[in-house]
Design a protein around this motif. Sequence first.
Motif, PDB file in Angstrom:
ATOM      1  N   PRO A   1      75.203  39.420  63.228  1.00  0.00           N
ATOM      2  CA  PRO A   1      74.086  38.459  63.195  1.00  0.00           C
ATOM      3  C   PRO A   1      73.192  38.508  64.425  1.00  0.00           C
ATOM      4  O   PRO A   1      72.183  37.816  64.457  1.00  0.00           O
ATOM      5  N   GLN A   2      73.541  39.315  65.418  1.00  0.00           N
ATOM      6  CA  GLN A   2      72.656  39.439  66.566  1.00  0.00           C
ATOM      7  C   GLN A   2      71.392  40.237  66.225  1.00  0.00           C
ATOM      8  O   GLN A   2      70.433  40.250  66.993  1.00  0.00           O
ATOM      9  N   ARG A   3      71.395  40.865  65.042  1.00  0.00           N
ATOM     10  CA  ARG A   3      70.233  41.634  64.600  1.00  0.00           C
ATOM     11  C   ARG A   3      69.347  40.776  63.684  1.00  0.00           C
ATOM     12  O   ARG A   3      69.849  39.998  62.890  1.00  0.00           O
ATOM     13  N   PRO A   4      68.028  40.950  63.749  1.00  0.00           N
ATOM     14  CA  PRO A   4      67.143  40.207  62.839  1.00  0.00           C
ATOM     15  C   PRO A   4      67.427  40.513  61.370  1.00  0.00           C
ATOM     16  O   PRO A   4      67.274  39.655  60.509  1.00  0.00           O
ATOM     17  N   VAL A   5      67.842  41.755  61.070  1.00  0.00           N
ATOM     18  CA  VAL A   5      68.263  42.134  59.728  1.00  0.00           C
ATOM     19  C   VAL A   5      69.757  42.416  59.799  1.00  0.00           C
ATOM     20  O   VAL A   5      70.190  43.340  60.499  1.00  0.00           O
ATOM     21  N   ASN A   6      70.568  41.602  59.110  1.00  0.00           N
ATOM     22  CA  ASN A   6      72.007  41.754  59.215  1.00  0.00           C
ATOM     23  C   ASN A   6      72.651  41.604  57.850  1.00  0.00           C
ATOM     24  O   ASN A   6      71.976  41.351  56.854  1.00  0.00           O
ATOM     25  N   GLY A   7      73.969  41.774  57.791  1.00  0.00           N
ATOM     26  CA  GLY A   7      74.695  41.651  56.539  1.00  0.00           C
ATOM     27  C   GLY A   7      75.434  42.927  56.174  1.00  0.00           C
ATOM     28  O   GLY A   7      75.527  43.868  56.969  1.00  0.00           O
ATOM     29  N   TRP A   8      75.958  42.964  54.939  1.00  0.00           N
ATOM     30  CA  TRP A   8      76.759  44.088  54.466  1.00  0.00           C
ATOM     31  C   TRP A   8      75.897  45.079  53.687  1.00  0.00           C
ATOM     32  O   TRP A   8      75.178  44.715  52.763  1.00  0.00           O
ATOM     33  N   VAL A   9      76.019  46.350  54.062  1.00  0.00           N
ATOM     34  CA  VAL A   9      75.430  47.456  53.307  1.00  0.00           C
ATOM     35  C   VAL A   9      76.584  48.297  52.787  1.00  0.00           C
ATOM     36  O   VAL A   9      77.419  48.776  53.574  1.00  0.00           O
ATOM     37  N   GLY A  10      76.684  48.478  51.449  1.00  0.00           N
ATOM     38  CA  GLY A  10      77.845  49.135  50.878  1.00  0.00           C
ATOM     39  C   GLY A  10      77.495  50.234  49.894  1.00  0.00           C
ATOM     40  O   GLY A  10      76.394  50.269  49.316  1.00  0.00           O
ATOM     41  N   PHE A  11      78.489  51.130  49.682  1.00  0.00           N
ATOM     42  CA  PHE A  11      78.303  52.274  48.781  1.00  0.00           C
ATOM     43  C   PHE A  11      79.647  52.598  48.139  1.00  0.00           C
ATOM     44  O   PHE A  11      80.685  52.625  48.809  1.00  0.00           O
ATOM     45  N   ILE A  12      79.645  52.823  46.800  1.00  0.00           N
ATOM     46  CA  ILE A  12      80.834  53.248  46.062  1.00  0.00           C
ATOM     47  C   ILE A  12      80.475  54.487  45.246  1.00  0.00           C
ATOM     48  O   ILE A  12      79.423  54.541  44.598  1.00  0.00           O
ATOM     49  N   ARG A  13      81.389  55.473  45.265  1.00  0.00           N
ATOM     50  CA  ARG A  13      81.203  56.669  44.443  1.00  0.00           C
ATOM     51  C   ARG A  13      82.567  57.140  43.972  1.00  0.00           C
ATOM     52  O   ARG A  13      83.514  57.234  44.755  1.00  0.00           O
ATOM     53  N   GLY A  14      82.686  57.412  42.633  1.00  0.00           N
ATOM     54  CA  GLY A  14      83.949  57.930  42.137  1.00  0.00           C
ATOM     55  C   GLY A  14      84.003  57.960  40.630  1.00  0.00           C
ATOM     56  O   GLY A  14      83.034  57.613  39.932  1.00  0.00           O
ATOM     57  N   SER A  15      85.158  58.388  40.108  1.00  0.00           N
ATOM     58  CA  SER A  15      85.360  58.412  38.666  1.00  0.00           C
ATOM     59  C   SER A  15      85.618  57.000  38.167  1.00  0.00           C
ATOM     60  O   SER A  15      86.087  56.129  38.915  1.00  0.00           O
ATOM     61  N   PHE A  16      85.319  56.782  36.861  1.00  0.00           N
ATOM     62  CA  PHE A  16      85.337  55.412  36.344  1.00  0.00           C
ATOM     63  C   PHE A  16      85.478  55.457  34.833  1.00  0.00           C
ATOM     64  O   PHE A  16      84.538  55.860  34.128  1.00  0.00           O
ATOM     65  N   PHE A  17      86.662  55.080  34.292  1.00  0.00           N
ATOM     66  CA  PHE A  17      86.931  55.026  32.856  1.00  0.00           C
ATOM     67  C   PHE A  17      86.441  56.284  32.131  1.00  0.00           C
ATOM     68  O   PHE A  17      85.718  56.210  31.135  1.00  0.00           O
TER      69      PHE A  17
END
Length: 749
Positions: free
Chosen positions: A615-631
Motif C-alpha cells: 500500500p505504500q504505492r499509489p497503485v497497489n494490490g494483487w496481480v495474478g496469473f494462472i496457466r495450465g491444463s483444465f478438465f
Amino acid sequence: MSRIAALTAAFGVLAQSVTASYIANKASVSETALPQTVVSHDVAGNVTLRAHLVVDGIDVDGQLDEPTYRDIEPAADFIQQEPNEGVEATERTEAWILYDADNLYVSARLWDSAPEKMVANELRRDNRNIVQNESFAVVLDTFHDRRNGFLFQTNALGALRDGLITDERNANFDWNTVWDVQTSSFENGWTLEMVIPFKSLRFREKGDQVWGINLHRFVRWKNEHSFVNPVPASYGLEGLYRVSSAGTLVDLYLQSGSRTLELKPYGISSVATDRTMTPIVSNDFDAEGGFDVKYNLTKGLTADFTYNTDFAQVEADDEQVNLTRFNLVFPEKREFFLEGQGLFEFGGPERLLWGRPSSAPSVFFSRKIGLDSGHVLPLNLGGRLTGRVGKYTIGALNIQTGSANDFGVKSTNFSVVRLRRDILRRSTVGIIGTHRSVNLAGTGSNQVFGADASLAFFQNLSLTGFWVRSRTPGREGRDYSYRGRLENLGDRYGIEYEHLVVGENFNPEIGFVRRRDFRRNYMQLQFTPRPTTPLIRKLRNELSFDYITTLEGRLESRQLRYLLAPEFQNGDEWWLEYNRDFEFLSKPFEIATDVVLPIGPYASESIYSAYNLGPQRPVNGWVGFIRGSFFGGTRTQVKYFGRIELSPILSVEPRISIDWINLPQEHFISKLVSGSFNYTISPRSFFSALAQYNTSTDSFSTNIRFRWEYEPGSDLFVVYTEGRQTDDRGFPVLQNRGFVVKFTRLLQF
C-alpha cells in the motif's frame, strides 16, 4: 451513657481501626508488589501499566499539549514482533493511559525518523486498509480472562477501526461502538488521543479494575510491528488478537458502570422496481420503521431485540466467478448478524490460503436467514443473547421471518444455541444446536446438534475437532460430520494435518455445506527461513497433499501443491505455486452456459503466480496469473484486485479477472470486471459507487451509497441499487432498481 450505647461506640472505634489497618496494609502490599512507576516488568518480561486519573478529563484534539503529558512518564519501551522478534523498536513510541469518571483516554506520541515516508491513505471507517497504514491500536481485555477483548485502532489520518475479539481467534470489525479519536502531526512524527466511554465497554463491576492491555504500533514504511508487551513473531498479523500475550492495566478505579440500555429506532422510505416478480412491481413507494434494543442483563451478558429489521443500507455482494462444481459462499454483511458473530463459531478457526474456500461445513451461516435465492424476506421479530457468565460463553439467537407468497416461502422460525466453556489456559469445549421450523423441502423441520473442542498447548500447538449431526425428514443415515485437526505453526517450521468426514445426508439448513459424501485427509509442511539479505525478510515454503474420497472409498479429488512465497522487507509478497490435481466427475457438470463436461477422470497441472504490491504505492494490490491444463483442455487467467490512490480521501478499487477456457467441447471466455469509486469526506462520512459486470451470470449491477454518522452510533444512509441482465443481443435489460433513504438514531441510557 447506657451499656448499649457504650458497646455501639466501642464497635464503631474497632471498625474504623480495622478499616484503616486494611487500607494501610493494602497500600503497603501494593507498594511492595508494584513500584510507583508507569511501567513495570516481571521476571518473564510481561508489562504492567498504570492508569492515571485526570479529574477534569482532557481536550481530545490530538495535540498532547496538556500539562498531564509533561507530568506523567509515558510507556515507551516497545518491543518488535517484526522484523526482529524481541528487539527494541527502532522508532520511539510514548503512550499514556488516562481516565476520568466517564471515559478512558489512550494517547500516544509516535516519533518517526523519516516522516515524509509515512503511509496514510485510508479514512473509511473499519476499512482493512487502515492496518496497512502508519497505525496505532489498543486491545483491552476488560474481564482479564486472557481470551476476549475490545480493539480500537487508528492511523495518522484519524480513521476509526474497532473490533470485538473472541477466543483470540479473530476480530469482528463489523462490531461498532461509540468512541472517538483525533490525530495531529509534528515535525518528527504524529500524535493521537482516543476517548473511549466506559459505557461503550463491558466489565465486571464498578470500583477497582485489573484489565489486560496491549498497545501496537505499525511503522508501515519500515514494515515494523512492535508491542508494549512482547508478542511472538509466529503469531503474525493475528498477534494483535492474542489477548493471552497482553500486559496488565492497574490503578483504574471506575465510578460508573457500562451502559445498561440502548434503543436504536429507524425510519426508511423507498421506491422500488422489480421486473422478476409477478405481477411486475414498478416505482412502488413504501415507508416503514422499526427498532433495535440492547439491554445488559448482567455485566457480561447482553440481550438484543429487533423488530421489523431492514437491511436496505447493506452494501452489495462482490461478484464471483465459479469454475468448480461446488457452490459459492458469500460473506454476511448485515450488522445485526455480524455483531457477536464470533460467539457462534463452531469447530475451530479456519486457516485458509488466499482465495481458497474451505471444505469444512458451517453449522451456522446467518445468510440462510432472511435471504432466499437472492430475494430478501422480511424479518418480523428477533432476539439474541450473547456474552459470558463465569467460564461460560453463551450465544442464543431466535428470528421469525415473514412469508413471501410470490416466492413460495412460508413464515419460518430460526433458532441457534451455542455454549462454550473455558478449560485450561487457552482451551475450550462446547456444544451447538440449531432449529429451522420449516425445512427447505417444506416437509417438516430441520435440526442440527453437535459438540466441539479447541485445545491450545505451548505457544503454537493446537488440536481442534467436532462431531455434528442433522435431522431432516427423508434424509436419514449418514447424516453426520466430524473432523480432527492438528496445527503446530511456528515462525520457522510448521505442520498441519486434518481428517474430515461429511455424510451424504448431512443437512444443516441454517448452515452451509460446500460438498457432501466425502472423506478428506490433508497434510501440509511449512518451512519459513529468514535469509540474511536486505531484500527478503521471509521465504515461505509450503508442501501440501489433499486426498478426498467418497465414503465408499472412490477417489474424487487429489491435489499436490508446492508454494514458494518470499515476503520482502518493504511488505510486498510474491507467490509462486505449482498444482498437480485429479478430479473425478461422477455426473455431468455444466461449467458454463451450454458447456457440459462428461463423467470421467480429469488430471491437470497448473502454475499460479501472483505479486502483491504494498500500500505504500499509489497503485497497489494483487496481480495474478494462472496457466495450465483444465478438465481435458487448458485454462489461462489474469487478474488484478487492487487500489488506485488518487488522494488520501479519493480512490478507485478495480477488480478484473479474465479466464480463457479452451475445452474439447468449446472455447469460452469468462470475465468479471468491477470498480469501486470511494470518496471519504471524513472518518464518519463517505460516498461509494460500485459497478460490476459478470459474464458467468450475464449480469450488470450498480450500488451507490452515501453514509453519514452524524452522531456516534446514529446514521443517515442514501442508497441506490440497480440490477440488469443481458438479453440475446447482449443488451443490459433492467431487472430491478431501488432508491432508499434510511435514518437511525442511537439513544443510550
